[in-house]
Motif scaffolding. Structure first.
Motif, PDB file in Angstrom:
ATOM      1  N   VAL B   1       0.840  -1.193   0.000  1.00 27.62           N
ATOM      2  CA  VAL B   1       0.000   0.000   0.000  1.00 27.62           C
ATOM      3  C   VAL B   1       0.879   1.248   0.000  1.00 27.62           C
ATOM      4  O   VAL B   1       1.784   1.361   0.805  1.00 27.62           O
ATOM      5  CB  VAL B   1      -0.892   0.039   1.260  1.00 27.62           C
ATOM      6  CG1 VAL B   1      -1.828   1.219   1.194  1.00 27.62           C
ATOM      7  CG2 VAL B   1      -1.658  -1.258   1.378  1.00 27.62           C
ATOM      8  N   LEU B  58      -0.809   2.664   8.385  1.00 29.61           N
ATOM      9  CA  LEU B  58      -1.764   1.975   7.536  1.00 29.61           C
ATOM     10  C   LEU B  58      -2.429   0.802   8.231  1.00 29.61           C
ATOM     11  O   LEU B  58      -1.752  -0.046   8.820  1.00 29.61           O
ATOM     12  CB  LEU B  58      -1.063   1.464   6.275  1.00 29.61           C
ATOM     13  CG  LEU B  58      -0.359   2.542   5.444  1.00 29.61           C
ATOM     14  CD1 LEU B  58       0.388   1.907   4.289  1.00 29.61           C
ATOM     15  CD2 LEU B  58      -1.372   3.555   4.943  1.00 29.61           C
ATOM     16  N   GLY B  59      -3.751   0.751   8.163  1.00 28.40           N
ATOM     17  CA  GLY B  59      -4.498  -0.387   8.677  1.00 28.40           C
ATOM     18  C   GLY B  59      -5.201  -1.092   7.531  1.00 28.40           C
ATOM     19  O   GLY B  59      -5.370  -0.529   6.448  1.00 28.40           O
ATOM     20  N   TYR B  60      -5.613  -2.334   7.773  1.00 28.00           N
ATOM     21  CA  TYR B  60      -6.369  -3.065   6.759  1.00 28.00           C
ATOM     22  C   TYR B  60      -7.217  -4.103   7.467  1.00 28.00           C
ATOM     23  O   TYR B  60      -6.768  -4.737   8.417  1.00 28.00           O
ATOM     24  CB  TYR B  60      -5.432  -3.741   5.755  1.00 28.00           C
ATOM     25  CG  TYR B  60      -6.146  -4.276   4.544  1.00 28.00           C
ATOM     26  CD1 TYR B  60      -6.370  -3.461   3.444  1.00 28.00           C
ATOM     27  CD2 TYR B  60      -6.660  -5.563   4.528  1.00 28.00           C
ATOM     28  CE1 TYR B  60      -7.052  -3.928   2.338  1.00 28.00           C
ATOM     29  CE2 TYR B  60      -7.349  -6.041   3.431  1.00 28.00           C
ATOM     30  CZ  TYR B  60      -7.543  -5.218   2.335  1.00 28.00           C
ATOM     31  OH  TYR B  60      -8.238  -5.677   1.254  1.00 28.00           O
ATOM     32  N   GLY B  61      -8.434  -4.308   6.970  1.00 24.31           N
ATOM     33  CA  GLY B  61      -9.329  -5.263   7.617  1.00 24.31           C
ATOM     34  C   GLY B  61      -9.746  -4.722   8.970  1.00 24.31           C
ATOM     35  O   GLY B  61     -10.093  -3.543   9.095  1.00 24.31           O
ATOM     36  N   ALA B  67      -8.099 -10.609  11.618  1.00 24.04           N
ATOM     37  CA  ALA B  67      -8.482  -9.951  10.363  1.00 24.04           C
ATOM     38  C   ALA B  67      -7.790  -8.605  10.182  1.00 24.04           C
ATOM     39  O   ALA B  67      -8.004  -7.914   9.202  1.00 24.04           O
ATOM     40  CB  ALA B  67      -9.992  -9.779  10.301  1.00 24.04           C
ATOM     41  N   PRO B  71      -2.443  -6.995   3.210  1.00 28.39           N
ATOM     42  CA  PRO B  71      -2.159  -7.864   2.070  1.00 28.39           C
ATOM     43  C   PRO B  71      -0.798  -7.487   1.471  1.00 28.39           C
ATOM     44  O   PRO B  71      -0.576  -6.326   1.125  1.00 28.39           O
ATOM     45  CB  PRO B  71      -3.304  -7.571   1.091  1.00 28.39           C
ATOM     46  CG  PRO B  71      -3.999  -6.352   1.580  1.00 28.39           C
ATOM     47  CD  PRO B  71      -3.457  -5.968   2.923  1.00 28.39           C
ATOM     48  N   LEU B  72       0.102  -8.458   1.375  1.00 26.73           N
ATOM     49  CA  LEU B  72       1.452  -8.203   0.843  1.00 26.73           C
ATOM     50  C   LEU B  72       1.441  -8.364  -0.671  1.00 26.73           C
ATOM     51  O   LEU B  72       0.999  -9.393  -1.183  1.00 26.73           O
ATOM     52  CB  LEU B  72       2.450  -9.199   1.433  1.00 26.73           C
ATOM     53  CG  LEU B  72       2.729  -9.111   2.931  1.00 26.73           C
ATOM     54  CD1 LEU B  72       3.608 -10.282   3.374  1.00 26.73           C
ATOM     55  CD2 LEU B  72       3.398  -7.780   3.273  1.00 26.73           C
ATOM     56  N   ASP B  73       1.940  -7.374  -1.397  1.00 25.86           N
ATOM     57  CA  ASP B  73       2.105  -7.576  -2.834  1.00 25.86           C
ATOM     58  C   ASP B  73       3.501  -8.159  -3.086  1.00 25.86           C
ATOM     59  O   ASP B  73       4.264  -8.425  -2.157  1.00 25.86           O
ATOM     60  CB  ASP B  73       1.826  -6.288  -3.619  1.00 25.86           C
ATOM     61  CG  ASP B  73       2.894  -5.228  -3.396  1.00 25.86           C
ATOM     62  OD1 ASP B  73       3.909  -5.511  -2.738  1.00 25.86           O
ATOM     63  OD2 ASP B  73       2.715  -4.102  -3.877  1.00 25.86           O
ATOM     64  N   TRP B  74       3.836  -8.375  -4.355  1.00 23.62           N
ATOM     65  CA  TRP B  74       5.103  -9.037  -4.691  1.00 23.62           C
ATOM     66  C   TRP B  74       6.314  -8.265  -4.183  1.00 23.62           C
ATOM     67  O   TRP B  74       7.333  -8.859  -3.846  1.00 23.62           O
ATOM     68  CB  TRP B  74       5.192  -9.243  -6.208  1.00 23.62           C
ATOM     69  CG  TRP B  74       5.281  -7.958  -6.972  1.00 23.62           C
ATOM     70  CD1 TRP B  74       6.427  -7.294  -7.327  1.00 23.62           C
ATOM     71  CD2 TRP B  74       4.196  -7.172  -7.468  1.00 23.62           C
ATOM     72  NE1 TRP B  74       6.106  -6.141  -8.007  1.00 23.62           N
ATOM     73  CE2 TRP B  74       4.755  -6.043  -8.113  1.00 23.62           C
ATOM     74  CE3 TRP B  74       2.802  -7.303  -7.437  1.00 23.62           C
ATOM     75  CZ2 TRP B  74       3.974  -5.060  -8.704  1.00 23.62           C
ATOM     76  CZ3 TRP B  74       2.033  -6.329  -8.036  1.00 23.62           C
ATOM     77  CH2 TRP B  74       2.603  -5.224  -8.645  1.00 23.62           C
TER      78      TRP B  74
END
Lengths: 244, 244
Positions: B1, B58-61, B67, B71-74
């Motif tokens: 992100v 940054l937060g998520y879920g 939860a 989410p980790l990208d490449w």
């Protein structure tokens, strides 16, 4: 994605997610891959920035192309699945995350900015103020039982029916903490949007299917309701008078 | 992100991702689920904030619990897969996203903040300044061919070998745009960290396996190298003298 102390606006090219039913539920799977309306996203962010609201533009993966794709969590995926996401062709979307750390006045300003940018875009735009209500409805739920949840949910239902979301602005922080709603901040954004574009609200349902409350309400622009003769007098700026 | 105009620091409880090989490649699948070191994440953010660097938490879920998972990208998943992510037990991580919009001086300050917070934590902390180099190495690659990519990559390799990352601070924006590196900003953060914690760099490999360049270098704290007798004199603040 949330950003501490600011409202997040995703400016990826796409937004996608999937969700599987929990192991103890009947099997189920949903997934959506939607195109982001980046013009509208930037339009909203610029309006909000000019109104003094802290906004974070969010990217994920690549800065452009297929891999520029925001991962959608359940908070966005589920409402989008039920409201338009399965349509052919699917609508473009703007994904916004509110912040509970900002004063409610800034969330009102942001909601107004959404409405301003939507009007300026000339597009047909729907606002989904998605939100679970109180989360403390069940003694054995993850947040336990607190009577504040039922009281909070009732206040929201009454505010929708009275066309007076403003009354939700003065709840005490302590009461809100006890009621554990997810949605107050989104509802306050909706209230801000209504300040720009008057709409008539209709309470469709309220349920407590599990440890949290769910309320569903539809808002229709007042000028559209006037046009089709569904209401007789234009709503005032102060309070909508929607005669059904 | 990524957050526009700020450095992102994830403060979720977990970070997880998976990646499947492209359809035209031999089958392959990797996935990781790691615990975030939130104390260190907040420590870095506070140090950076005090240094005047704009930071987005940054937060998520969810805000907590299972939860609450970035989410980790490449860009994060691949280096974590090769560096520690498969260990038993796996290390805790802090996931940081740089910003290309900030002046390089702020990325230096942020790198120093990482080193300061790491030192203050008393923990054993590794910094992965993960980064592809120039992306315009192949005429038929997605960014086409530009000789600036090979020139840029050579400058980075030389800077690592000369223990002088500072020379990368004065490249012209036009040259950087032509060379299309992903990693300059992460390398500048590493440079900032070295200003707090002197380390000796060793160039392990440089390859151009596809349209972008990949350089691998290992940095070891100079005091550790002194302790084991690998270097003879303590490095000065100005330039590390690492006699191998």
């Amino acid at each position: 994605v949330r950003v501490d102390g600011m409202i997040g606006v995703a400016v990826t090219e796409y937004a996608a997610g999937e969700l599987d039913a929990d192991a103890d539920q009947p099997p189920g799977h949903i997934e959506l891959s939607l195109t982001v309306d980046r013009d509208l996203a930037y339009g909203i962010a610029v309006q909000a920035h000019e109104a003094g609201v802290p906004v974070g533009l969010l990217g994920y993966g690549s800065s452009s192309g297929e891999a520029s794709c925001l991962p959608l969590d359940w908070g966005a995926l589920i409402p989008l699945w039920f409201i338009g996401g399965q349509a052919t062709p699917p609508p473009q979307v703007v994904v916004i995350t509110p912040s509970r750390q900002l004063p409610l006045a800034q969330l009102i300003d942001f909601g107004r900015s959404i409405a301003e940018a939507a009007a300026a875009s000339g597009k047909r735009v729907g606002l989904i103020a998605s939100s679970d209500l109180g989360h403390a409805h069940q003694r054995h739920g993850p947040y336990g039982y607190d009577p504040a949840s039922a009281r909070f949910d009732k206040l929201v239902a009454e505010a929708v029916q009275a066309e007076d979301l403003a009354r939700l602005l003065d709840l005490s922080p302590r009461f809100i903490e006890s009621a554990k709603p997810d949605g107050l901040w989104q509802i306050v954004m909706l209230h801000g949007a209504l300040g720009h574009t008057p709409m008539c609200g209709e309470l469709l349902s309220y349920e407590v299917p599990t440890y949290f409350g769910l309320l569903c309400a539809a808002y229709t622009p007042a000028d559209e309701m006037l046009r089709v003769g569904y209401i007789k007098t234009p709503p005032s700026d102060q309070a909508l008078q929607c005669a059904r």
